[in-house]
Design a protein around this motif. Structure first.
Motif, PDB file in Angstrom:
ATOM      1  N   ALA A 128       1.048  -1.307  -0.021  1.00 13.15           N
ATOM      2  CA  ALA A 128       0.046  -0.089   0.140  1.00 13.15           C
ATOM      3  C   ALA A 128       0.863   1.281   0.002  1.00 13.15           C
ATOM      4  N   VAL A 129       1.735   1.158   1.070  1.00 11.84           N
ATOM      5  CA  VAL A 129       2.781   2.350   0.752  1.00 11.84           C
ATOM      6  C   VAL A 129       3.314   2.572  -0.728  1.00 11.84           C
ATOM      7  N   ARG A 130       3.984   1.696  -1.256  1.00 12.76           N
ATOM      8  CA  ARG A 130       4.454   1.628  -2.533  1.00 12.76           C
ATOM      9  C   ARG A 130       3.343   2.124  -3.401  1.00 12.76           C
ATOM     10  N   ALA A 131       2.091   1.722  -3.487  1.00 13.90           N
ATOM     11  CA  ALA A 131       1.049   2.188  -4.427  1.00 13.90           C
ATOM     12  C   ALA A 131       0.731   3.615  -3.991  1.00 13.90           C
ATOM     13  N   VAL A 132       0.843   4.322  -2.777  1.00 16.73           N
ATOM     14  CA  VAL A 132       0.573   5.605  -2.476  1.00 16.73           C
ATOM     15  C   VAL A 132       1.747   6.597  -2.957  1.00 16.73           C
ATOM     16  N   THR A 133       2.927   5.861  -3.043  1.00 15.47           N
ATOM     17  CA  THR A 133       4.229   6.789  -2.924  1.00 15.47           C
ATOM     18  C   THR A 133       4.240   7.778  -4.101  1.00 15.47           C
ATOM     19  N   PRO A 134       3.692   7.567  -5.525  1.00 19.78           N
ATOM     20  CA  PRO A 134       3.778   8.412  -6.363  1.00 19.78           C
ATOM     21  C   PRO A 134       2.641   9.670  -6.262  1.00 19.78           C
ATOM     22  N   GLY A 135       1.426   9.284  -5.444  1.00 15.37           N
ATOM     23  CA  GLY A 135       0.658  10.230  -5.042  1.00 15.37           C
ATOM     24  C   GLY A 135       1.174  11.299  -3.753  1.00 15.37           C
ATOM     25  N   VAL A 136       2.012  10.612  -2.788  1.00 14.88           N
ATOM     26  CA  VAL A 136       2.739  11.632  -2.065  1.00 14.88           C
ATOM     27  C   VAL A 136       3.551  12.384  -2.608  1.00 14.88           C
ATOM     28  N   ARG A 137       4.422  11.800  -3.448  1.00 13.91           N
ATOM     29  CA  ARG A 137       5.509  12.792  -4.185  1.00 13.91           C
ATOM     30  C   ARG A 137       4.668  14.021  -4.910  1.00 13.91           C
ATOM     31  N   ARG A 138       3.443  13.577  -5.647  1.00 15.25           N
ATOM     32  CA  ARG A 138       2.751  14.530  -6.272  1.00 15.25           C
ATOM     33  C   ARG A 138       2.494  15.577  -5.358  1.00 15.25           C
ATOM     34  N   TRP A 139       1.654  15.149  -4.261  1.00 11.06           N
ATOM     35  CA  TRP A 139       1.422  16.189  -3.395  1.00 11.06           C
ATOM     36  C   TRP A 139       2.328  17.269  -2.784  1.00 11.06           C
ATOM     37  N   GLN A 140       3.593  16.471  -2.396  1.00  8.09           N
ATOM     38  CA  GLN A 140       4.746  17.031  -1.886  1.00  8.09           C
ATOM     39  C   GLN A 140       5.176  18.253  -2.883  1.00  8.09           C
ATOM     40  N   SER A 141       5.114  17.894  -4.047  1.00 10.57           N
ATOM     41  CA  SER A 141       5.634  18.947  -5.131  1.00 10.57           C
ATOM     42  C   SER A 141       4.706  20.328  -5.164  1.00 10.57           C
ATOM     43  N   TRP A 142       3.487  20.194  -4.758  1.00 10.51           N
ATOM     44  CA  TRP A 142       2.827  21.490  -4.751  1.00 10.51           C
ATOM     45  C   TRP A 142       2.572  22.008  -3.402  1.00 10.51           C
ATOM     46  N   ALA A 143       2.638  21.083  -2.392  1.00  9.43           N
ATOM     47  CA  ALA A 143       2.148  21.494  -1.111  1.00  9.43           C
ATOM     48  C   ALA A 143       3.445  21.643   0.147  1.00  9.43           C
ATOM     49  N   ALA A 144       4.517  21.737  -0.531  1.00 10.36           N
ATOM     50  CA  ALA A 144       5.576  21.717   0.486  1.00 10.36           C
ATOM     51  C   ALA A 144       5.717  23.142   1.094  1.00 10.36           C
ATOM     52  N   LYS A 145       5.365  24.062   0.216  1.00  8.37           N
ATOM     53  CA  LYS A 145       5.458  25.295   0.758  1.00  8.37           C
ATOM     54  C   LYS A 145       4.677  25.770   1.940  1.00  8.37           C
ATOM     55  N   ASP A 146       3.362  25.245   1.703  1.00  9.77           N
ATOM     56  CA  ASP A 146       2.519  25.302   2.783  1.00  9.77           C
ATOM     57  C   ASP A 146       2.529  24.342   3.918  1.00  9.77           C
ATOM     58  N   ARG A 147       2.998  23.203   3.872  1.00 11.93           N
ATOM     59  CA  ARG A 147       2.761  22.242   4.867  1.00 11.93           C
ATOM     60  C   ARG A 147       4.136  21.562   5.275  1.00 11.93           C
ATOM     61  N   ASP A 148       5.442  22.328   5.030  1.00 12.00           N
ATOM     62  CA  ASP A 148       6.617  21.839   5.441  1.00 12.00           C
ATOM     63  C   ASP A 148       6.959  20.306   5.109  1.00 12.00           C
ATOM     64  N   ALA A 149       6.302  19.835   4.151  1.00  9.18           N
ATOM     65  CA  ALA A 149       6.592  18.483   3.965  1.00  9.18           C
ATOM     66  C   ALA A 149       7.444  17.972   2.773  1.00  9.18           C
ATOM     67  N   GLY A 150       8.156  19.096   2.054  1.00  6.12           N
ATOM     68  CA  GLY A 150       8.723  18.513   1.066  1.00  6.12           C
ATOM     69  C   GLY A 150      10.057  17.559   1.139  1.00  6.12           C
ATOM     70  N   GLY A 151      10.794  17.770   2.450  1.00 11.35           N
ATOM     71  CA  GLY A 151      11.904  17.026   2.653  1.00 11.35           C
ATOM     72  C   GLY A 151      11.549  15.768   3.705  1.00 11.35           C
ATOM     73  N   LEU A 152      10.303  15.305   3.639  1.00 11.55           N
ATOM     74  CA  LEU A 152       9.908  14.233   4.316  1.00 11.55           C
ATOM     75  C   LEU A 152      10.094  12.705   3.610  1.00 11.55           C
ATOM     76  N   ASP A 153      10.515  11.829   3.921  1.00 12.33           N
ATOM     77  CA  ASP A 153      10.419  10.618   3.088  1.00 12.33           C
ATOM     78  C   ASP A 153       8.815  10.225   3.090  1.00 12.33           C
ATOM     79  N   VAL A 154       8.224   9.299   2.496  1.00  6.35           N
ATOM     80  CA  VAL A 154       6.897   8.609   2.180  1.00  6.35           C
ATOM     81  C   VAL A 154       6.328   8.352   3.442  1.00  6.35           C
ATOM     82  N   ARG A 155       6.986   7.453   4.421  1.00  2.00           N
ATOM     83  CA  ARG A 155       6.591   7.002   5.679  1.00  2.00           C
ATOM     84  C   ARG A 155       6.253   8.241   6.747  1.00  2.00           C
ATOM     85  N   GLU A 156       7.379   9.068   6.778  1.00  2.00           N
ATOM     86  CA  GLU A 156       7.120  10.063   7.475  1.00  2.00           C
ATOM     87  C   GLU A 156       6.051  11.115   7.144  1.00  2.00           C
TER      88      GLU A 156
END
Length: 387
Positions: free
Chosen positions: A275-303
């Motif tokens: 399941a984690v592998r399946a959502v990884t592309p979505g997490v990376r996609r969200w990080q690409s546009w949400a990092a500025k607001d959520r301070d999430a760009g530097g997190l790995d997928v599980r974090e």
């Protein structure tokens, strides 16, 4: 996202015969008038790189699938200008199309950005949609999370709380049939039934959240709470439980039946690592546009998933987590979403099926007896056979 080993459940199979009996792990919910502990809904994001027209046709197909699976409601998000990568700038129009292909499932907005619209125009559109759908609209309203939308509509986000309060008061009056001009004209078609199915999404501002929930309760509106999470502006589950308690006390004190909808991100899958592998592309996609607001760009997928409070893995483990969620003790409507990121169509079907057949029954939910009602004649856009 890639198709998992279990594969998606074909739509034709979801309408055939009763779902397997699943033993309850721990019931959640305050109970609803039909005797079940809660109603089950799903929130549909249209965050994808598909052409908008294709995304809309998929949305129709997903609602058809959810209706056959027994979901009580389906909700669409509201975003302007592809904010959040979404395609849904006009949710009531999309729901009107969905209404023509379904007969039972309730149709909700989660949530309509009310202060950026004319409440009279919203009331007219909502009343027409409610008539077209046979009285199935659930109108959820809120103030929206994107400041640039306020700029585009010539309004200041600093005024969002005042403007929302003014807009929702005006919407109440119009739906209740009060005259809208000196000629004494009133809303047509009438909006009294929509008024009884109005929901308010509370602000994330901790200083205002309880007061906003209490105001919604006293007005007789339902309460909508988004996903809990460890992000700036996101409420914890414990904080949401406090908001729900204040709302519940105010609603019962005012003589209104409490309606509490809470959203949770779930991803049922027999193998959590898969399941984690399946959502990884979505997490990376969200990080690409949400990092500025959520301070999430530097997190790995599980974090990221941990901070997002997304629940992934076997249904039994997810059910135990949901049963331990303090905010869900008084829920009347559990709203599931399959995020972060948005699964592709086939995976979305699998998740809808797994949630309705494997996860929600562990929490005490079951479809209504008539929930197997087939949808109206539907021309599928994804090669899905009609019932």
């Amino acid at each position: 996202m890639p198709e998992t080993a279990t594969g998606p459940a074909p739509i034709a199979e979801t309408a055939a015969g009763p779902a397997p009996t699943v033993e309850t792990v721990a019931a959640i919910g305050a109970g609803v008038p039909d005797g079940r502990p809660f109603r089950l809904g799903f929130l549909l994001h249209l965050d994808s790189d598909l052409a908008p027209a294709v995304a809309y046709r998929q949305a129709i197909d997903l609602f058809v699938a959810a209706e056959r699976l027994g979901y009580d409601s389906g909700w669409v998000i509201h975003r302007h200008f592809r904010q959040g990568n979404e395609h849904v700038s006009s949710p009531l129009v999309l729901l009107a199309a969905i209404a023509e292909h379904t007969t039972r499932i309730r149709l909700g907005t989660g949530v309509f950005v009310l202060p950026l619209a004319d409440p009279l125009a919203v009331a007219e559109d909502a009343a027409v949609l409610d008539g077209l759908s046979g009285g199935r609209l659930e109108l959820g309203v809120g103030s929206g999370p994107f400041p640039t939308a306020w700029e585009a509509f010539g309004r200041s986000v600093e005024d969002r709380h005042r403007l929302f309060d003014e807009s929702v008061t005006r919407l109440h009056e119009i739906l209740e049939g009060r005259p809208v001009n000196s000629a004494g004209e009133v809303l047509h078609p009438p909006g009294a039934e929509v008024r009884r199915r109005l929901w308010q999404a509370t602000t994330g501002d901790p200083a205002r959240a309880v007061g906003a929930a209490v105001a919604a309760a006293r007005a007789g509106d339902g309460l909508q709470l988004s996903r809990a999470g460890d992000w700036a502006g996101r409420q914890s589950a414990r904080r949401q439980a406090d908001i729900v308690a204040a709302y519940h006390d105010a609603a019962t004190g005012a003589g209104h039946e409490p309606r509490v909808q809470i959203s949770r991100a779930v991803y049922p899958h027999p193998d959590r690592a898969e399941a984690v592998r399946a959502v990884t592309p979505g997490v990376r996609r969200w990080q690409s546009w949400a990092a500025k607001d959520r301070d999430a760009g530097g997190l790995d997928v599980r974090e990221y998933l941990e901070r997002d409070r997304s629940l992934l893995g076997p249904p039994e483990a997810l059910a135990e987590s949901l049963a331990a969620d303090p905010a869900l003790a008084q829920v009347t409507d559990l709203l599931v979403s399959f995020v972060p990121g948005v699964p592709d169509f086939e995976e979305h079907l699998r998740l809808l099926t797994a949630t309705a057949r494997d996860l929600a029954p562990l929490l005490g939910w079951c479809p209504l007896q008539d929930s197997r009602t087939h949808s109206r004649a539907h021309r599928p856009s994804q090669g899905i056979p009609p019932p």
